[in-house]
Write an enzyme that holds these catalytic residues in place. Structure first.
Site, PDB file in Angstrom:
ATOM      1  N   TYR A  57      -6.263  18.083 -32.670  1.00  0.00           N
ATOM      2  CA  TYR A  57      -6.163  17.492 -32.814  1.00  0.00           C
ATOM      3  C   TYR A  57      -7.469  16.518 -33.408  1.00  0.00           C
ATOM      4  O   TYR A  57      -7.098  16.268 -33.951  1.00  0.00           O
ATOM      5  CB  TYR A  57      -5.983  16.318 -31.094  1.00  0.00           C
ATOM      6  CG  TYR A  57      -6.894  15.054 -30.889  1.00  0.00           C
ATOM      7  CD1 TYR A  57      -5.676  13.843 -30.853  1.00  0.00           C
ATOM      8  CD2 TYR A  57      -7.629  14.633 -30.020  1.00  0.00           C
ATOM      9  CE1 TYR A  57      -6.577  12.200 -30.830  1.00  0.00           C
ATOM     10  CE2 TYR A  57      -8.121  13.515 -30.183  1.00  0.00           C
ATOM     11  CZ  TYR A  57      -7.549  12.518 -30.773  1.00  0.00           C
ATOM     12  OH  TYR A  57      -8.538  11.330 -30.738  1.00  0.00           O
TER      13      TYR A  57
ATOM     14  N   ASP B 166     -14.715  10.067 -30.812  1.00  0.00           N
ATOM     15  CA  ASP B 166     -15.763  10.386 -30.595  1.00  0.00           C
ATOM     16  C   ASP B 166     -15.348  12.098 -30.421  1.00  0.00           C
ATOM     17  O   ASP B 166     -16.549  13.371 -30.802  1.00  0.00           O
ATOM     18  CB  ASP B 166     -16.537  10.359 -29.305  1.00  0.00           C
ATOM     19  CG  ASP B 166     -15.993  10.898 -28.234  1.00  0.00           C
ATOM     20  OD1 ASP B 166     -14.917  11.619 -28.363  1.00  0.00           O
ATOM     21  OD2 ASP B 166     -16.855  10.233 -27.016  1.00  0.00           O
TER      22      ASP B 166
HETATM   23  P1  NAD Z   1      -0.591   6.208 -28.232  1.00  0.00           P
HETATM   24  O1  NAD Z   1      -0.528   8.300 -27.812  1.00  0.00           O
HETATM   25  O2  NAD Z   1      -0.984   5.472 -26.677  1.00  0.00           O
HETATM   26  O3  NAD Z   1      -0.211   5.721 -29.014  1.00  0.00           O
HETATM   27  C1  NAD Z   1      -0.478   6.163 -30.388  1.00  0.00           C
HETATM   28  C2  NAD Z   1       1.132   5.067 -31.461  1.00  0.00           C
HETATM   29  O4  NAD Z   1       0.844   5.021 -31.744  1.00  0.00           O
HETATM   30  C3  NAD Z   1       2.096   4.813 -30.194  1.00  0.00           C
HETATM   31  O5  NAD Z   1       2.658   3.969 -30.114  1.00  0.00           O
HETATM   32  C4  NAD Z   1       3.102   5.516 -30.663  1.00  0.00           C
HETATM   33  O6  NAD Z   1       4.338   5.244 -31.141  1.00  0.00           O
HETATM   34  C5  NAD Z   1       2.532   5.609 -32.286  1.00  0.00           C
HETATM   35  N1  NAD Z   1       2.771   6.564 -33.626  1.00  0.00           N
HETATM   36  C6  NAD Z   1       2.696   7.828 -33.631  1.00  0.00           C
HETATM   37  N2  NAD Z   1       3.235   8.454 -34.659  1.00  0.00           N
HETATM   38  C7  NAD Z   1       3.515   8.055 -35.468  1.00  0.00           C
HETATM   39  C8  NAD Z   1       4.140   7.903 -36.734  1.00  0.00           C
HETATM   40  N3  NAD Z   1       4.593   8.821 -37.100  1.00  0.00           N
HETATM   41  N4  NAD Z   1       4.493   6.222 -37.499  1.00  0.00           N
HETATM   42  C9  NAD Z   1       3.677   4.966 -36.673  1.00  0.00           C
HETATM   43  N5  NAD Z   1       3.047   4.889 -35.710  1.00  0.00           N
HETATM   44  C10 NAD Z   1       2.935   6.322 -34.671  1.00  0.00           C
HETATM   45  O7  NAD Z   1      -2.795   6.402 -28.558  1.00  0.00           O
HETATM   46  P2  NAD Z   1      -3.519   5.618 -28.302  1.00  0.00           P
HETATM   47  O8  NAD Z   1      -4.214   6.441 -26.804  1.00  0.00           O
HETATM   48  O9  NAD Z   1      -3.831   4.671 -27.694  1.00  0.00           O
HETATM   49  O10 NAD Z   1      -4.909   6.140 -29.239  1.00  0.00           O
HETATM   50  C11 NAD Z   1      -4.644   4.881 -30.604  1.00  0.00           C
HETATM   51  C12 NAD Z   1      -5.731   6.173 -31.265  1.00  0.00           C
HETATM   52  O11 NAD Z   1      -6.857   5.915 -30.349  1.00  0.00           O
HETATM   53  C13 NAD Z   1      -5.034   7.155 -31.963  1.00  0.00           C
HETATM   54  O12 NAD Z   1      -6.209   6.972 -33.343  1.00  0.00           O
HETATM   55  C14 NAD Z   1      -7.066   7.760 -31.501  1.00  0.00           C
HETATM   56  O13 NAD Z   1      -7.064   8.971 -32.318  1.00  0.00           O
HETATM   57  C15 NAD Z   1      -7.941   6.693 -30.941  1.00  0.00           C
HETATM   58  N6  NAD Z   1      -8.773   7.109 -29.946  1.00  0.00           N
HETATM   59  C16 NAD Z   1      -8.182   7.493 -28.300  1.00  0.00           C
HETATM   60  C17 NAD Z   1      -9.057   7.105 -27.451  1.00  0.00           C
HETATM   61  C18 NAD Z   1      -8.689   7.954 -26.194  1.00  0.00           C
HETATM   62  O14 NAD Z   1      -9.212   7.585 -25.390  1.00  0.00           O
HETATM   63  N7  NAD Z   1      -7.148   7.156 -25.835  1.00  0.00           N
HETATM   64  C19 NAD Z   1     -10.487   7.126 -27.330  1.00  0.00           C
HETATM   65  C20 NAD Z   1     -10.978   7.165 -28.926  1.00  0.00           C
HETATM   66  C21 NAD Z   1      -9.826   6.588 -30.473  1.00  0.00           C
HETATM   67  O1  DAU Z   2     -12.962  11.495 -25.971  1.00  0.00           O
HETATM   68  C1  DAU Z   2     -12.225  10.434 -27.056  1.00  0.00           C
HETATM   69  C2  DAU Z   2     -10.844  11.223 -26.434  1.00  0.00           C
HETATM   70  O2  DAU Z   2     -10.367  10.950 -25.547  1.00  0.00           O
HETATM   71  C3  DAU Z   2      -9.517  10.602 -27.539  1.00  0.00           C
HETATM   72  O3  DAU Z   2      -9.819  10.945 -28.762  1.00  0.00           O
HETATM   73  C4  DAU Z   2      -7.859  10.999 -27.020  1.00  0.00           C
HETATM   74  O4  DAU Z   2      -6.859  10.061 -27.770  1.00  0.00           O
HETATM   75  C5  DAU Z   2      -7.806  10.879 -25.476  1.00  0.00           C
HETATM   76  O5  DAU Z   2      -6.251  11.385 -25.501  1.00  0.00           O
HETATM   77  C6  DAU Z   2      -8.746  11.773 -24.573  1.00  0.00           C
HETATM   78  O6  DAU Z   2      -8.882  13.320 -24.743  1.00  0.00           O
HETATM   79  P1  DAU Z   2      -9.484  13.782 -23.729  1.00  0.00           P
HETATM   80  O7  DAU Z   2      -8.907  15.269 -23.463  1.00  0.00           O
HETATM   81  O8  DAU Z   2     -10.910  14.044 -22.987  1.00  0.00           O
HETATM   82  O9  DAU Z   2      -8.392  13.740 -22.752  1.00  0.00           O
HETATM   83  P2  DAU Z   2      -7.653  13.732 -20.748  1.00  0.00           P
HETATM   84  O10 DAU Z   2      -7.441  12.374 -20.621  1.00  0.00           O
HETATM   85  O11 DAU Z   2      -6.789  14.541 -21.981  1.00  0.00           O
HETATM   86  O12 DAU Z   2      -8.358  14.266 -20.448  1.00  0.00           O
HETATM   87  C7  DAU Z   2      -9.783  14.060 -19.843  1.00  0.00           C
HETATM   88  C8  DAU Z   2     -10.315  15.239 -18.917  1.00  0.00           C
HETATM   89  O13 DAU Z   2     -10.487  15.792 -18.089  1.00  0.00           O
HETATM   90  C9  DAU Z   2     -10.455  16.876 -20.085  1.00  0.00           C
HETATM   91  O14 DAU Z   2     -11.941  16.926 -19.748  1.00  0.00           O
HETATM   92  C10 DAU Z   2      -9.186  17.513 -19.392  1.00  0.00           C
HETATM   93  C11 DAU Z   2      -9.458  17.180 -18.077  1.00  0.00           C
HETATM   94  N1  DAU Z   2      -8.083  16.993 -17.707  1.00  0.00           N
HETATM   95  C12 DAU Z   2      -7.066  16.793 -18.480  1.00  0.00           C
HETATM   96  C13 DAU Z   2      -5.902  16.558 -18.033  1.00  0.00           C
HETATM   97  C14 DAU Z   2      -5.223  16.281 -18.515  1.00  0.00           C
HETATM   98  C15 DAU Z   2      -7.954  18.310 -16.537  1.00  0.00           C
HETATM   99  O15 DAU Z   2      -8.841  18.394 -15.739  1.00  0.00           O
HETATM  100  N2  DAU Z   2      -6.627  17.708 -15.585  1.00  0.00           N
HETATM  101  C16 DAU Z   2      -5.312  17.188 -16.440  1.00  0.00           C
HETATM  102  O16 DAU Z   2      -4.158  17.207 -16.111  1.00  0.00           O
END
Ligand code: NAD
Ligand code: DAU
Length: 348
Positions: free
Chosen positions: A156, A132
């Site tokens: 990002y 999102d």
């Molecule tokens: P993560 O960072 O936990 O995992 C990423 C994975 O990708 C790891 O296993 C890493 O080894 C692999 N990777 C990274 N670079 C690579 C490369 N060059 N080649 C092959 N593998 C590689 O990420 P996540 O939080 O599990 O997110 C997964 C996907 O979902 C991402 O595309 C992210 O943008 C999307 N997403 C994440 C969230 C969230 O809240 N975490 C929300 C919405 C969408």
């Molecule tokens: O919205 C989806 C996204 O959510 C994904 O696409 C990303 O991969 C995922 O990392 C996540 O991004 P955010 O930046 O929202 O997540 P994060 O956990 O880093 O931060 C959540 C909120 O908390 C954000 O407002 C920043 C704040 N934060 C984060 C950290 C790490 C803090 O206040 N302190 C912290 O130490």
């Protein structure tokens, strides 16, 4: 038998998607393609690594030649693409790594799929997993719909937005069959402790400060990771070609309220006196370009595909904390080494 490559399957969300597919679809051959960066961990998949329909392949999606060789070997019918650099704070200190994996890596996968599928796209699908954050930030009201214009603010989210545009361009230009999901913030087991919730769980366990960026009033919309994996399964099998689906649980929390709720549950579970963990809350310097509020309108996936999250936030958070308490060896493993350097640099 369907052959499906899942990229990033050793990461947080990817490991739950791999497990969902391996266990639910024994007739599918699931190939987990992952470079095992700091965020990838095969321990996330220990319980299913012996399954006969599961294969792990170590590969970097920035290496176009290697990706094409793997696609030629396994001839996937489906690709579910999750591999990415995923942490906003790391994108601020090293944007190029995000361009390489999230943009170039995605284009390499699209090219490899196009090459092995040729002109015959029947039964083929490229599912791009996005976020999102591509929509930018909301004010105090409103929700992101699939029609919301892209307006990314961090390196990002700019790299994810770019990858989304390439995926759509390959559909419009070459007819590549694609679907896309844009999900809100996930939480749950196996979440790497650089992100807010697992970082705070780890710090509460170690009586370390809980760093809250800025005034703590930034808002995120949280979804249990297994419910994201279920949504991916649904869209992969029933989504309309060329379409994107927003995924979320209508579950907004200001960061400070979320961390206080986490503190309350952790004190209870650890048998500590009430209010102990909240004393660790520490306001720190804000994240540059910090988006104020994300909130997903998940009406489309609900109406068209009948999607509903299965877990309430209270239940999901409780399960998440229990998982970390039961898996402290996992936490110890991922917080040793490089993590310590990252943490010191980020929080000084
Ligand atoms: P993560 O960072 O936990 O995992 C990423 C994975 O990708 C790891 O296993 C890493 O080894 C692999 N990777 C990274 N670079 C690579 C490369 N060059 N080649 C092959 N593998 C590689 O990420 P996540 O939080 O599990 O997110 C997964 C996907 O979902 C991402 O595309 C992210 O943008 C999307 N997403 C994440 C969230 C969230 O809240 N975490 C929300 C919405 C969408
Ligand atoms: O919205 C989806 C996204 O959510 C994904 O696409 C990303 O991969 C995922 O990392 C996540 O991004 P955010 O930046 O929202 O997540 P994060 O956990 O880093 O931060 C959540 C909120 O908390 C954000 O407002 C920043 C704040 N934060 C984060 C950290 C790490 C803090 O206040 N302190 C912290 O130490």
């Amino acid at each position: 038998m369907k052959s499906i490559v899942i990229t990033g399957g050793a990461g947080f969300i990817g490991s739950h998607v791999v497990r969902e597919f391996v266990l639910k679809y024994p007739d599918y051959q699931i190939i987990n393609l992952d470079a095992l960066t700091y965020a990838g961990n095969l321990a996330n998949l220990k319980d299913i690594e012996g399954c006969s329909n599961y294969t792990f392949v170590k590969a970097d999606i920035t290496d176009a030649g290697h990706i094409l060789d793997i696609f030629k070997q396994y001839l996937p019918d489906g690709i579910i693409h999750l591999a990415a650099e995923s942490h906003v704070d790391r994108s601020i200190s090293d944007p190029l790594a995000f361009v390489m994996t999230n943009v170039i890596g995605t284009v390499n996968l699209l090219n490899a799929a196009k090459e092995i599928w040729g002109e015959d796209f029947s039964g083929k699908l490229f599912h791009h997993v996005s976020t999102d954050e591509v929509y930018g930030t909301l004010g105090d009201t409103g929700l992101f719909t699939e029609q919301t214009a892209y307006d990314p603010h961090s390196p990002y989210s700019a790299s994810k937005a770019s990858s989304d545009h390439f995926v759509r361009a390959y559909h419009d230009t070459y007819g590549l069959p694609i679907v896309m999901t844009n999900c809100s913030n996930n939480y749950g087991p196996n979440h790497f402790p650089e992100k807010l919730i697992p970082l705070c769980i780890h710090n509460i366990l170690n009586n370390k400060p809980l760093p809250i960026y800025g005034n703590g009033k930034f808002t995120r919309d949280w979804l249990y990771v297994i419910d994201h994996a279920r949504a991916i399964d649904l869209v992969f099998h029933r989504g309309k070609l060329g379409e994107s689906y927003n995924v979320g649980g209508f579950n907004e929390w200001q960061n400070i309220d979320l961390v206080k709720e986490l503190c309350k549950q952790m004190d209870e579970k650890l048998g500590r006196e009430e209010g102990k963990a909240t004393q660790l809350i520490t306001y720190v310097k804000d994240r540059p370009g910090h988006d104020l509020r994300y909130a997903i309108d998940a009406t489309k996936i609900n109406k068209e595909l009948g999607y509903q999250p299965s877990v309430t936030f209270e239940e999901g958070l409780s399960r998440t904390i229990d998982w970390y308490l039961e898996n402290q060896d996992w936490l110890d493993q991922v917080t040793s080494g490089e993590y310590q350097n990252y943490y010191e640099k980020q929080y000084q």
